[in-house]
Design a protein around this motif. Structure first.
Motif, mmCIF file in Angstrom:
data_model
loop_
_atom_site.group_PDB
_atom_site.id
_atom_site.type_symbol
_atom_site.label_atom_id
_atom_site.label_comp_id
_atom_site.label_asym_id
_atom_site.label_seq_id
_atom_site.Cartn_x
_atom_site.Cartn_y
_atom_site.Cartn_z
ATOM 1 N N TRP A 78 0.843 -1.166 -0.143
ATOM 2 C CA TRP A 78 -0.117 0.040 0.062
ATOM 3 C C TRP A 78 0.854 1.310 0.086
ATOM 4 O O TRP A 78 0.624 2.244 -0.637
ATOM 5 N N THR A 79 1.942 1.251 0.873
ATOM 6 C CA THR A 79 2.931 2.344 0.782
ATOM 7 C C THR A 79 3.401 2.664 -0.877
ATOM 8 O O THR A 79 3.423 3.986 -1.219
ATOM 9 N N PHE A 80 3.883 1.599 -1.233
ATOM 10 C CA PHE A 80 4.332 1.729 -2.740
ATOM 11 C C PHE A 80 3.493 2.318 -3.559
ATOM 12 O O PHE A 80 3.641 3.035 -4.300
ATOM 13 N N HIS A 81 2.064 1.867 -3.632
ATOM 14 C CA HIS A 81 1.046 2.238 -4.592
ATOM 15 C C HIS A 81 0.643 3.420 -4.374
ATOM 16 O O HIS A 81 0.193 4.125 -5.161
ATOM 17 N N VAL A 82 0.459 3.912 -3.056
ATOM 18 C CA VAL A 82 0.423 5.326 -2.934
ATOM 19 C C VAL A 82 1.126 6.258 -3.219
ATOM 20 O O VAL A 82 0.924 7.260 -3.845
ATOM 21 N N GLY A 83 2.442 6.081 -2.939
ATOM 22 C CA GLY A 83 3.515 6.775 -3.348
ATOM 23 C C GLY A 83 3.550 6.929 -4.875
ATOM 24 O O GLY A 83 3.721 8.136 -5.552
ATOM 25 N N LEU A 84 3.346 5.575 -5.670
ATOM 26 C CA LEU A 84 3.291 5.858 -7.116
ATOM 27 C C LEU A 84 1.937 6.482 -7.619
ATOM 28 O O LEU A 84 2.262 7.449 -8.651
ATOM 29 N N LEU A 116 7.542 7.397 -0.099
ATOM 30 C CA LEU A 116 6.773 6.328 0.048
ATOM 31 C C LEU A 116 6.887 5.395 -1.206
ATOM 32 O O LEU A 116 7.032 4.025 -0.839
ATOM 33 N N LEU A 117 7.109 6.062 -2.253
ATOM 34 C CA LEU A 117 7.367 4.758 -3.532
ATOM 35 C C LEU A 117 8.694 4.232 -3.071
ATOM 36 O O LEU A 117 8.635 2.972 -3.416
ATOM 37 N N LEU A 118 9.731 4.603 -2.755
ATOM 38 C CA LEU A 118 10.965 4.174 -2.673
ATOM 39 C C LEU A 118 10.972 3.182 -1.592
ATOM 40 O O LEU A 118 11.492 2.100 -1.643
ATOM 41 N N VAL A 145 11.837 -6.485 -13.489
ATOM 42 C CA VAL A 145 10.663 -5.267 -13.578
ATOM 43 C C VAL A 145 10.968 -4.330 -12.338
ATOM 44 O O VAL A 145 10.856 -3.188 -12.454
ATOM 45 N N LEU A 146 11.272 -4.932 -11.033
ATOM 46 C CA LEU A 146 11.442 -3.940 -9.987
ATOM 47 C C LEU A 146 12.792 -3.064 -10.193
ATOM 48 O O LEU A 146 12.710 -1.836 -9.869
ATOM 49 N N ALA A 147 13.743 -3.555 -10.907
ATOM 50 C CA ALA A 147 14.807 -2.670 -11.374
ATOM 51 C C ALA A 147 14.513 -1.703 -12.243
ATOM 52 O O ALA A 147 15.000 -0.557 -12.034
ATOM 53 N N LEU A 148 13.525 -1.911 -13.207
ATOM 54 C CA LEU A 148 13.142 -0.928 -14.114
ATOM 55 C C LEU A 148 12.277 0.243 -13.243
ATOM 56 O O LEU A 148 12.366 1.320 -13.444
ATOM 57 N N ILE A 149 11.549 -0.306 -12.317
ATOM 58 C CA ILE A 149 10.614 0.727 -11.468
ATOM 59 C C ILE A 149 11.659 1.519 -10.662
ATOM 60 O O ILE A 149 11.564 2.674 -10.414
ATOM 61 N N ALA A 150 12.744 0.819 -10.154
ATOM 62 C CA ALA A 150 13.639 1.448 -9.236
ATOM 63 C C ALA A 150 14.502 2.540 -10.143
ATOM 64 O O ALA A 150 14.839 3.660 -9.660
ATOM 65 N N GLY A 151 14.815 2.264 -11.170
ATOM 66 C CA GLY A 151 15.597 3.127 -12.184
ATOM 67 C C GLY A 151 14.931 4.282 -12.630
ATOM 68 O O GLY A 151 15.079 5.370 -12.497
ATOM 69 N N VAL A 152 13.511 4.220 -12.946
ATOM 70 C CA VAL A 152 12.565 5.363 -13.109
ATOM 71 C C VAL A 152 12.483 6.430 -11.839
ATOM 72 O O VAL A 152 12.445 7.419 -12.246
ATOM 73 N N ALA A 153 12.058 5.634 -10.963
ATOM 74 C CA ALA A 153 11.980 6.436 -9.701
ATOM 75 C C ALA A 153 13.471 7.212 -9.244
ATOM 76 O O ALA A 153 13.094 8.526 -8.942
ATOM 77 N N LEU A 154 14.520 6.551 -9.441
ATOM 78 C CA LEU A 154 15.679 7.222 -8.732
ATOM 79 C C LEU A 154 16.193 8.299 -9.738
ATOM 80 O O LEU A 154 16.577 9.288 -9.494
ATOM 81 N N THR A 155 16.027 8.157 -10.973
ATOM 82 C CA THR A 155 16.361 9.109 -12.149
ATOM 83 C C THR A 155 15.424 10.270 -11.773
ATOM 84 O O THR A 155 15.933 11.561 -12.077
ATOM 85 N N GLY A 156 14.188 9.885 -11.530
ATOM 86 C CA GLY A 156 13.248 11.233 -11.347
ATOM 87 C C GLY A 156 13.486 12.091 -9.918
ATOM 88 O O GLY A 156 13.515 12.918 -10.030
ATOM 89 N N VAL A 157 14.096 11.324 -9.147
ATOM 90 C CA VAL A 157 14.374 11.820 -7.902
ATOM 91 C C VAL A 157 15.633 12.813 -8.023
ATOM 92 O O VAL A 157 15.817 13.769 -7.457
#
Length: 237
Positions: A78-84, A116-118, A145-157
């Motif tokens: 829930w933390t991940f999906h709310v952050g996303l 929250l997402l990270l 897939v988790l690595a892709l999500i992490a890459g998108v999130a970290l580059t955004g941050v």
């Protein structure tokens, strides 16, 4: 004429969105065509279509079944999906011609959404690595897939807090995609990596476990009414 890198990125994003729409439609069509000779709802279940819809909305928003099965997994998910969801809503500022007031308000809490997402992502990934029964059923594609999500999130941050990019130019590029009139994309390396990773994630979305959200709505154990007796009852007259 636009430089070829701009056109290439535009074509890539169009192709990834087409893969998302067509792939999701294909998988949903396959699921809907699957024979369901018996009513198999998990009880207690609603007996009406309206009740099933209310149940599905509640399940989608609050992960009720997951809470009953594992509160810790529920908290991470829930933390991940709310952050996303908050991060995606903030991205609406790149699509609309004028910023809506509530989007501007959400943007002021971007750091909270990112955290929250990270945090949720890190917990879910750790679960796949540390919990024996989950590690046993985890495939390399799940880690990818988790690595892709992490890459998108970290580059955004990084773009938001470390190496800011030209937000106006990015918005012009995205608005150009929406109106089919691509504009130049800033050449920042982090931005280009963010776009490439996001395009890859969008393209693979329909072909793996990321489809669990839409798939929930065609799951017979959740999306069926408990009306087997009414259906089996003989009709008179």
């Amino acid at each position: 004429m636009r430089p070829w890198p701009d056109l290439a990125f535009a074509a890539l994003l169009y192709a990834s969105c087409a893969a998302l729409v067509l792939g999701a439609a294909w998988r949903l069509a396959r699921w809907l065509r699957t024979p369901q000779p018996r009513r198999v709802p998990v009880t207690p279940a609603p007996r009406t279509v309206a009740g099933v819809c209310a149940r599905m909305v509640h399940e989608t928003l609050f992960f009720t079944t997951l809470w009953r099965a594992s509160p810790w997994t529920w908290l991470l998910g829930w933390t991940f999906h709310v952050g996303l969801a908050l991060v995606l809503l903030q991205h609406l500022r790149y699509v609309t011609a004028h910023w809506w007031g509530w989007v501007s308000w959400l943007s002021a809490y971007g750091h909270l959404a990112s955290a929250l997402l990270l945090a949720g992502l890190a917990g879910l990934w750790a679960r796949r690595l540390l919990v024996d029964r989950i590690r046993w059923i985890t495939r390399p594609s799940d880690h990818a897939v988790l690595a892709l999500i992490a890459g998108v999130a970290l580059t955004g941050v990084i773009m938001k807090y470390v190496a800011p990019v030209d937000v106006v130019a990015v918005k012009a590029f995205v608005r150009g995609l929406v109106t089919a009139r691509p504009e130049p994309l800033p050449g920042d390396a982090i931005l280009l990596a963010h776009v490439l990773l996001a395009a890859a994630l969008i393209a693979v979305f329909p072909f793996g476990k990321l489809m669990h959200g839409p798939g929930l709505w065609v799951n017979p154990t959740r999306a069926q009414a408990d009306d087997a007796r009414e259906r089996a009852r003989p009709r008179h007259g």
